[in-house]
Design a protein around this motif. Structure first.
Motif, PDB file in Angstrom:
ATOM      1  N   LEU A 268       0.851  -1.181   0.000  1.00  0.00           N
ATOM      2  CA  LEU A 268       0.000   0.000   0.000  1.00  0.00           C
ATOM      3  C   LEU A 268       0.882   1.225   0.000  1.00  0.00           C
ATOM      4  CD1 LEU A 268      -2.623   1.705   0.542  1.00  0.00           C
ATOM      5  CD2 LEU A 268      -2.197   1.288   2.973  1.00  0.00           C
ATOM      6  N   GLY A 269       0.607   2.163  -0.915  1.00  0.00           N
ATOM      7  CA  GLY A 269       1.318   3.433  -0.940  1.00  0.00           C
ATOM      8  C   GLY A 269       0.340   4.572  -1.030  1.00  0.00           C
ATOM      9  N   THR A 270       0.524   5.575  -0.207  1.00  0.00           N
ATOM     10  CA  THR A 270      -0.389   6.719  -0.204  1.00  0.00           C
ATOM     11  C   THR A 270       0.362   7.950   0.261  1.00  0.00           C
ATOM     12  OG1 THR A 270      -2.533   7.524   0.586  1.00  0.00           O
ATOM     13  CG2 THR A 270      -1.163   6.337   2.168  1.00  0.00           C
ATOM     14  N   GLY A 271      -0.214   9.095   0.028  1.00  0.00           N
ATOM     15  CA  GLY A 271       0.431  10.326   0.457  1.00  0.00           C
ATOM     16  C   GLY A 271      -0.524  11.495   0.424  1.00  0.00           C
ATOM     17  N   LYS A 272      -0.192  12.511   1.211  1.00  0.00           N
ATOM     18  CA  LYS A 272      -0.972  13.737   1.235  1.00  0.00           C
ATOM     19  C   LYS A 272      -0.042  14.880   1.585  1.00  0.00           C
ATOM     20  CE  LYS A 272      -5.101  15.945   3.137  1.00  0.00           C
ATOM     21  NZ  LYS A 272      -6.242  15.805   4.083  1.00  0.00           N
ATOM     22  N   GLY A 273       0.041  15.837   0.690  1.00  0.00           N
ATOM     23  CA  GLY A 273       0.952  16.938   0.912  1.00  0.00           C
ATOM     24  C   GLY A 273       2.386  16.430   0.942  1.00  0.00           C
ATOM     25  N   PRO A 274       3.158  16.888   1.902  1.00  0.00           N
ATOM     26  CA  PRO A 274       4.559  16.449   1.964  1.00  0.00           C
ATOM     27  C   PRO A 274       4.726  15.060   2.583  1.00  0.00           C
ATOM     28  CG  PRO A 274       4.109  17.981   3.743  1.00  0.00           C
ATOM     29  CD  PRO A 274       2.856  17.945   2.902  1.00  0.00           C
ATOM     30  N   TRP A 275       3.650  14.489   3.131  1.00  0.00           N
ATOM     31  CA  TRP A 275       3.754  13.209   3.822  1.00  0.00           C
ATOM     32  C   TRP A 275       3.379  12.068   2.885  1.00  0.00           C
ATOM     33  CZ3 TRP A 275       5.789  12.920   8.632  1.00  0.00           C
ATOM     34  CH2 TRP A 275       5.847  14.106   9.376  1.00  0.00           C
ATOM     35  N   ASN A 276       4.049  10.939   3.039  1.00  0.00           N
ATOM     36  CA  ASN A 276       3.655   9.742   2.313  1.00  0.00           C
ATOM     37  C   ASN A 276       3.944   8.515   3.153  1.00  0.00           C
ATOM     38  OD1 ASN A 276       6.366   8.399   1.231  1.00  0.00           O
ATOM     39  ND2 ASN A 276       6.595  10.629   0.984  1.00  0.00           N
ATOM     40  N   LEU A 277       3.204   7.453   2.866  1.00  0.00           N
ATOM     41  CA  LEU A 277       3.285   6.213   3.652  1.00  0.00           C
ATOM     42  C   LEU A 277       3.327   5.022   2.715  1.00  0.00           C
ATOM     43  CD1 LEU A 277       3.033   4.594   6.375  1.00  0.00           C
ATOM     44  CD2 LEU A 277       0.551   4.666   6.014  1.00  0.00           C
ATOM     45  N   PHE A 278       4.190   4.086   3.023  1.00  0.00           N
ATOM     46  CA  PHE A 278       4.244   2.819   2.301  1.00  0.00           C
ATOM     47  C   PHE A 278       4.243   1.688   3.318  1.00  0.00           C
ATOM     48  CE2 PHE A 278       6.580  -0.812   0.581  1.00  0.00           C
ATOM     49  CZ  PHE A 278       5.862  -1.049  -0.583  1.00  0.00           C
ATOM     50  N   ALA A 302       7.123  -1.089   6.795  1.00  0.00           N
ATOM     51  CA  ALA A 302       6.386   0.169   6.682  1.00  0.00           C
ATOM     52  C   ALA A 302       7.363   1.325   6.698  1.00  0.00           C
ATOM     53  CB  ALA A 302       5.376   0.314   7.811  1.00  0.00           C
ATOM     54  N   LYS A 303       7.023   2.371   5.942  1.00  0.00           N
ATOM     55  CA  LYS A 303       7.864   3.575   5.897  1.00  0.00           C
ATOM     56  C   LYS A 303       6.984   4.813   5.881  1.00  0.00           C
ATOM     57  CE  LYS A 303      11.469   3.868   3.109  1.00  0.00           C
ATOM     58  NZ  LYS A 303      12.246   4.027   1.844  1.00  0.00           N
ATOM     59  N   LEU A 304       7.209   5.712   6.811  1.00  0.00           N
ATOM     60  CA  LEU A 304       6.563   7.017   6.854  1.00  0.00           C
ATOM     61  C   LEU A 304       7.601   8.046   6.461  1.00  0.00           C
ATOM     62  CD1 LEU A 304       4.105   8.813   7.614  1.00  0.00           C
ATOM     63  CD2 LEU A 304       5.087   8.933   9.939  1.00  0.00           C
ATOM     64  N   ALA A 305       7.286   8.858   5.435  1.00  0.00           N
ATOM     65  CA  ALA A 305       8.277   9.785   4.905  1.00  0.00           C
ATOM     66  C   ALA A 305       7.697  11.181   4.781  1.00  0.00           C
ATOM     67  CB  ALA A 305       8.790   9.302   3.549  1.00  0.00           C
ATOM     68  N   TYR A 306       8.592  12.150   4.838  1.00  0.00           N
ATOM     69  CA  TYR A 306       8.231  13.560   4.698  1.00  0.00           C
ATOM     70  C   TYR A 306       9.184  14.180   3.679  1.00  0.00           C
ATOM     71  CZ  TYR A 306       7.698  18.525   5.899  1.00  0.00           C
ATOM     72  OH  TYR A 306       7.484  19.881   5.863  1.00  0.00           O
ATOM     73  N   ASN A 307       8.642  14.845   2.656  1.00  0.00           N
ATOM     74  CA  ASN A 307       9.441  15.502   1.631  1.00  0.00           C
ATOM     75  C   ASN A 307       8.858  16.882   1.360  1.00  0.00           C
ATOM     76  OD1 ASN A 307      11.344  13.245   0.301  1.00  0.00           O
ATOM     77  ND2 ASN A 307       9.357  12.322   0.791  1.00  0.00           N
ATOM     78  N   PHE A 313      12.862  13.310   5.305  1.00  0.00           N
ATOM     79  CA  PHE A 313      13.241  12.271   6.260  1.00  0.00           C
ATOM     80  C   PHE A 313      12.240  11.131   6.165  1.00  0.00           C
ATOM     81  CE2 PHE A 313      10.064  12.321   9.566  1.00  0.00           C
ATOM     82  CZ  PHE A 313       9.557  13.607   9.599  1.00  0.00           C
ATOM     83  N   SER A 314      12.677   9.979   6.625  1.00  0.00           N
ATOM     84  CA  SER A 314      11.795   8.810   6.639  1.00  0.00           C
ATOM     85  C   SER A 314      12.097   7.974   7.860  1.00  0.00           C
ATOM     86  CB  SER A 314      11.983   7.963   5.368  1.00  0.00           C
ATOM     87  OG  SER A 314      13.268   7.388   5.331  1.00  0.00           O
ATOM     88  N   LEU A 315      11.057   7.372   8.394  1.00  0.00           N
ATOM     89  CA  LEU A 315      11.173   6.414   9.488  1.00  0.00           C
ATOM     90  C   LEU A 315      10.574   5.106   8.995  1.00  0.00           C
ATOM     91  CD1 LEU A 315      11.892   5.758  12.450  1.00  0.00           C
ATOM     92  CD2 LEU A 315       9.548   6.427  13.050  1.00  0.00           C
TER      93      LEU A 315
END
Length: 917
Positions: A268-278, A302-307, A313-315
């Motif tokens: 699953l991959g999704t995002g909103k604004g600068p945030w995205n999640l896989f 799982a990866k939570l990222a901000y661009n 950055f990503s966690l």
């Protein structure tokens, strides 16, 4: 609240506000091939400043959305083409592009210069023949894991299946190994998102803990590149994972097939604004094609990222729970037999060989672009792995013992215990699986009689281990990226700890010829051996490895030339603590503190007169410090059964490798590509695991020099409906020093040449310069093709042709069978395997696929070893089959054990995707 802290908060808020107010835009790309089908590809996006360079990937449905781009002029390099796009407003800019090479994946055209990806260097500027794979190739080859795709598509890569489990291969490149088994000749470093995957215990790489479904791309960096840290003797593997930015939507991939294989991959991959999640996960199970060899794999990621702007950055994190059965090698005679117990191609020697492990991990990556092309990169991680093993083995010390005739003491012991026994004489003919003497010895030992001998009278032993490993560390790098120069300076700190506990229990082989029944006797120092010392294979070791390091790498472009130089300094402290009381065991202790340090340099040059010719030269040095395991198993007077019975640690030196290579390549974006090169690596103080009597039994020692050199050549062609490639490696891996080692099962050992053939105690062989290193084939040929006969149909096929190699124990290459005491050739024959796959795309949302591995159902063997065997040619267990020599020593039968490859395997399924997948 202190005023300084309030001031810091205000400053941080102002920075965030400034970032939030930075005007940004968005690029939306749609990519198709000439047949009009959506296609995936990878490339680079270069922004207004060089610090904005990034790797981008078009999803399989041909879509790519790149949001949060600061205003400016961007260059998009994709599918052999370059687009210049001006981002000047928040309104999304849409572009459509048709690939020049329809229906085929485009390879990655940049490579990270460091493990944490501080800089992206074009492949044409790298002075080594870097190879890459991407998520599309993993999908198209229907590979069950990363190693499966690498062995089929990357030049110079081959697999030895010592464990004989699909998720536990020894992956080899240029004669160097990344293996989940302690004792393999480690020499490849593996990274995932900048985190080293080689574990503190023996530098092993647990491939089953790396989730294939989460892999975006990988790079195989050849040579002794010191920037990639310790153990990069022959190369490094750098894996990058997916994100919600480039893998949007939902995808479910379900398949099943031969040998009870059934699996589901979900992402699953999704995002909103600068945030995205896989997020992704895998459930896999199969019964296995060999007897009692199931595998169960459960992986999540799982990866939570901000661009946003210049900040990213990503966690990421994951968790795996896997239970793998790998029953190892089998006697070649048993494989070829058609009658008796445990015969046939799918037979196994003994069971169980069970590995259960679970591992959670967390990884943080962050980057901040500053002015003038300067960027700061940070990586931090924490990982925990617990591994439990249970191994049932046949005890080779019993092969020369009297296991049949009961002594009076045995009869009295059994009578008191209420265990019946025959009154007629017991022998091999009427008792094919003796156990009464084992029971009697075990009962006597539990009664406090230390002269009892279950270590000799029991023909089975079960070994249980618990291995807890934890690792954490951080790396920071400062990158300066200009039009003609790319500089990165970094420092890292890694700390890994392990606690390894082992216990062994004696038993006897059951009439099924496979399983072991345990008896109440342990190899724990309660028994006195023939040499007067206590028999004790227990281990309770705590080890801590600490490595601070720093590195520098610089790439300078000048006209048609590219120059690269760098180096890395490592300081490794291996602190072992033995938790067993030394007063109980007769062995020396493991407690010791060992320190290793070295600066390793590298330098290279690339000459690019035109796109058809690209010449390179590279020199590098790297090193590997001995691990806690190797330091604890380095005494020839106290050999180990790996990962068993660690003993005292005479000092070992760190391994140092020196590599130079040169070659040519050309036309990287054309229809026809080519590459050819020569490599030469010398290892000084190489670590050699010297095999003793039993499978896996021996010790580590430094070995003067070894050499790995050869030639690599490849070419590929891509046209409208078909793409194909051919790759060839000539690999010569040889010892370059004279050394005497123990090799009891080799027909040329000192016992055999001295007149006592088959005696497995102290037989020595001499390795001389030029002898081939075992388990390394000289010839590797790979051919592959991807064909699109119809608009929605894709067919792929590949051939792996691997040359013959010597087995472990035949290090001097002189073993010859005599038909009585020494059996089998001591070599693994050459083999070829053909795989065929197909995919049919109904729509962007539905796809059917099928795969046939080993299409021609070839019988082949990937690796082997020389070892003793208690079985005669009919498959019957017989102890003391041969009469003793005048010295009183009994000979035993020695044979060639091999690891069979999987027969024809058919599986297929469906992939359902929604969104951008």
């Amino acid at each position: 609240m202190p005023s300084s802290f309030r001031l810091a908060l205000v400053s941080f808020a102002l920075c965030l506000s400034a970032l939030a107010q930075t005007p940004t835009g968005e690029i939306r790309l749609r990519l198709k091939d000439r047949a009009g089908l959506p296609t995936a590809a990878q490339g680079t996006l270069t922004g207004p400043t060089s610090s904005h360079t990034r790797t981008i990937e078009v999803a399989p449905d041909g879509t790519l959305d790149i949001p949060q781009l600061p205003f400016g002029i961007y260059q998009l390099h994709l599918a052999g083409q370059t687009l210049e796009i001006a981002v000047q407003s928040p309104r999304p800019i849409e572009r459509s592009l048709t690939t020049a090479l329809p229906g085929l994946s485009t390879t990655v055209n940049v490579v990270a210069s460091t493990p944490i990806g501080a800089l992206d260097i074009p492949l044409a500027d790298v002075p080594t023949p870097v190879q890459t794979l991407d998520a599309r190739t993993l999908q198209d080859t229907n590979a069950i894991d990363l190693t499966d795709a690498m062995k089929r598509r990357l030049n110079g890569v081959y697999v030895n299946e010592n464990q004989n489990n699909p998720f536990q291969p020894d992956l080899n490149y240029r004669g160097y190994t990344a293996s989940p088994l302690v004792g393999a000749p480690a020499g490849l470093s593996v990274y995932m998102d900048g985190v080293r995957q080689n574990q503190p215990f023996g530098d092993v790489v647990p491939w089953d803990l790396i989730p294939k479904i989460a892999i975006q791309s990988m790079e195989l960096i050849p040579g002794s590149d010191p920037v990639y840290g310790l153990n990069t003797l022959g190369g490094a593997i750098a894996i990058q994972t997916k994100s919600g930015l480039t893998n949007r939507g939902v995808s479910v991939n379900a398949y099943g097939g031969s040998f009870g294989r059934r699996a589901v991959d979900m992402e699953l991959g999704t995002g909103k604004g600068p945030w995205n999640l896989f997020a992704a996960g895998t459930l896999f199970h199969e019964d296995g094609w060999r007897v009692q060899s199931p595998s169960s794999v459960k992986q999540s990621f799982a990866k939570l990222a901000y661009n946003a702007g210049n900040t990213a950055f990503s966690l990421s994190g994951g968790y795996a729970i896997n239970n793998l059965i790998g029953n190892g090698t089998q006697d070649i005679r048993a494989i070829n037999r058609t009658v008796g117990l445990n015969h046939g191609y799918n037979s196994v020697y003994s069971i169980p060989d069970d590995t259960y492990q679970h591992s959670p991990f967390l990884t943080l990556n962050a980057s901040q672009s500053l002015r003038h092309g300067i960027a700061i990169n940070l990586n931090a991680y924490v990982r925990y792995t617990r591994t439990n093993t249970s191994n049932g083995d046949i005890n080779d010390d019993s092969f020369t013992e009297s296991l049949y005739t009961l002594s009076n003491t045995d009869k009295n012991t059994l009578t008191k215990a209420g265990i019946p026994f025959p009154t007629t004489p017991i022998n091999a003919a009427n008792t094919p699986f003796p156990y009464l003497r084992c029971l009697a010895a075990a009962i006597a030992l539990t009664s406090g009689i230390t002269t009892a001998e279950p270590a000799e009278k029991c023909n089975g032993v079960d070994t249980d281990t618990v291995n807890r490993q934890h690792a954490y560390g951080t790396t920071a790098a400062l990158a300066w990226n200009t039009a003609h120069n790319k500089l990165s300076v970094g420092a890292g700190f890694d700390r890994g700890g392990l606690t390894f506990i082992q216990n062994a229990q004696w038993g006897y082989l059951n009439p099924d010829g496979l399983t072991i029944t345990r008896v109440p006797a342990f190899d724990d120092g309660s028994e006195v051996g023939d040499d007067g010392t206590l028999d004790d294979s227990r281990v309770n070791l705590h080890g801590v490895t600490t490595t601070p390091s720093f590195y520098v790498t610089d790439t300078l472009s000048w006209k048609k030339w590219v120059f690269n130089a760098g180096g890395r300094y490592n300081h490794t402290d291996v602190d072992n603590h033995d938790r067993l009381p030394r007063a109980v065991s007769g062995r020396p202790g493991l407690t010791a503190d060992n320190k290793f340090q070295r600066f390793n340099p590298t330098a290279g040059v690339v000459f690019k007169p035109n796109t058809l010719l690209n010449a390179y030269f590279d020199y590098g040095e790297s090193s590997r410090a001995p691990t806690s395991t190797e330091l604890g198993c380095a005494d020839p007077n106290f050999p180990c059964s790996l990962p068993n019975a660690l003993v005292s640690d005479p000092p070992l030196k760190q391994v140092v490798s020196r590599t130079f290579e040169f070659g040519v390549r050309g036309n990287p974006d054309g229809r026809i590509r080519y590459a050819a090169g020569f490599f030469h690596t010398i290892n000084n103080d190489d670590l050699l695991f010297v095999a003793s009597q039993q499978t896996g039994f021996g010790y580590f020692q430094n070995f003067g020099k070894t050499r790995r050199q050869g030639v690599e050549a490849s070419t590929s062609a891509q046209f409208r409906k078909i793409g194909a490639g051919i790759e060839y490696t000539f690999l010569q891996a040889t010892y370059q020093s004279t050394q005497v080692i123990e090799a009891d099962s080799n027909s040329s050992n000192s016992n055999a040449t001295g007149g006592e053939k088959g005696v497995t105690d102290g037989g020595l062989i001499t390795i001389v310069p030029g002898d081939n290193i075992p388990q390394v084939p000289q010839h590797l040929l790979k051919v592959y093709t991807d064909y699109h006969p119809l608009k929605k149909l894709a067919v792929s096929a590949d051939l792996q042709a691997i040359g013959s190699s010597f087995v472990k124990g035949n290090e001097n290459n002189l073993h010859q069978p005599d038909g009585q005491y020494y059996l089998g050739s001591g070599k693994v024959p050459a083999y070829g395997v053909v795989n065929l796959g197909a995919r049919y795309t109904f729509s962007p949302h539905y796809q059917l696929f099928a795969e046939i591995n080993n299409l021609l159902n070839q019988r082949y063997y990937t690796t082997g070893q020389l070892a003793t065997s208690p079985y005669n040619d009919s498959g019957a267990f017989v102890a003391r089959e041969f009469a003793p020599y005048p010295s009183g020593d009994y000979p035993v039968r020695n044979t060639t054990y091999v690891s069979p490859g999987a027969p024809i395997t058919v599986f297929g399924g469906m992939k359902v995707s929604f969104g951008s997948h």
